[in-house]
Design a protein around this motif. Structure first.
Motif, PDB file in Angstrom:
ATOM      1  N   LEU A 121      41.685  44.756  45.311  1.00 30.86           N
ATOM      2  CA  LEU A 121      42.938  44.768  44.546  1.00 30.86           C
ATOM      3  C   LEU A 121      42.823  43.898  43.296  1.00 30.86           C
ATOM      4  CD1 LEU A 121      45.545  44.665  47.420  1.00 30.86           C
ATOM      5  CD2 LEU A 121      45.351  46.447  45.670  1.00 30.86           C
ATOM      6  N   ALA A 122      42.175  42.771  43.418  1.00 26.57           N
ATOM      7  CA  ALA A 122      41.965  41.910  42.248  1.00 26.57           C
ATOM      8  C   ALA A 122      41.207  42.674  41.172  1.00 26.57           C
ATOM      9  CB  ALA A 122      41.228  40.636  42.645  1.00 26.57           C
ATOM     10  N   ASN A 123      40.221  43.467  41.574  1.00 26.99           N
ATOM     11  CA  ASN A 123      39.478  44.273  40.610  1.00 26.99           C
ATOM     12  C   ASN A 123      40.385  45.290  39.922  1.00 26.99           C
ATOM     13  OD1 ASN A 123      37.005  43.017  41.002  1.00 26.99           O
ATOM     14  ND2 ASN A 123      36.402  44.404  42.645  1.00 26.99           N
ATOM     15  N   ILE A 124      41.257  45.923  40.666  1.00 22.46           N
ATOM     16  CA  ILE A 124      42.172  46.915  40.100  1.00 22.46           C
ATOM     17  C   ILE A 124      43.060  46.276  39.032  1.00 22.46           C
ATOM     18  CG2 ILE A 124      44.217  48.344  40.619  1.00 22.46           C
ATOM     19  CD1 ILE A 124      41.619  49.649  41.524  1.00 22.46           C
ATOM     20  N   TYR A 125      43.536  45.061  39.309  1.00 22.34           N
ATOM     21  CA  TYR A 125      44.475  44.397  38.401  1.00 22.34           C
ATOM     22  C   TYR A 125      43.807  43.432  37.427  1.00 22.34           C
ATOM     23  CZ  TYR A 125      47.954  46.701  41.159  1.00 22.34           C
ATOM     24  OH  TYR A 125      48.711  47.671  41.771  1.00 22.34           O
ATOM     25  N   GLY A 126      42.467  43.416  37.411  1.00 27.33           N
ATOM     26  CA  GLY A 126      41.738  42.603  36.440  1.00 27.33           C
ATOM     27  C   GLY A 126      41.863  41.103  36.667  1.00 27.33           C
TER      28      GLY A 126
END
Length: 100
Positions: free
Chosen positions: A71-76
């Protein structure tokens, strides 16, 4: 073996499992894994040498961490940098002496 850092694991997950259209799916998987962690904790099932990691607190904690980083990757969100920044706030809030 390469040193495992939050940043390295987050990059590994992004390289192997990143789909912008699946943000809701990653969140749903996180919720599912939290439920499985709850069950493993309720049973106090820890990894041992004979049974391996399957269905243990160890496995479920990793799965939760995996989907948090996905999720952190999705939201940068750079979770390693985020950890340092959040701990600065926690040091003030909780009067902690040591730094991360």
């Amino acid at each position: 073996m390469k040193e495992l850092t939050i940043r390295h694991l987050q990059e590994y997950i992004k390289t192997n499992d990143f789909d912008l259209e699946w943000s809701n799916g990653y969140f749903q998987k996180l919720i599912e894994e939290v439920g499985e962690l709850s069950e493993a904790i309720r049973r106090n099932k820890k990894q041992d040498m004979n049974d391996g990691i399957k269905g243990t607190i160890d496995e479920e904690l990793y799965d939760v961490m995996y989907y948090v980083l996905a999720l952190a990757n999705i939201y940068g969100v750079d979770m390693e940098s985020c950890a340092y920044e959040k701990e600065k706030l926690n040091r003030i809030r909780w009067d902690r002496v040591t730094e991360l």
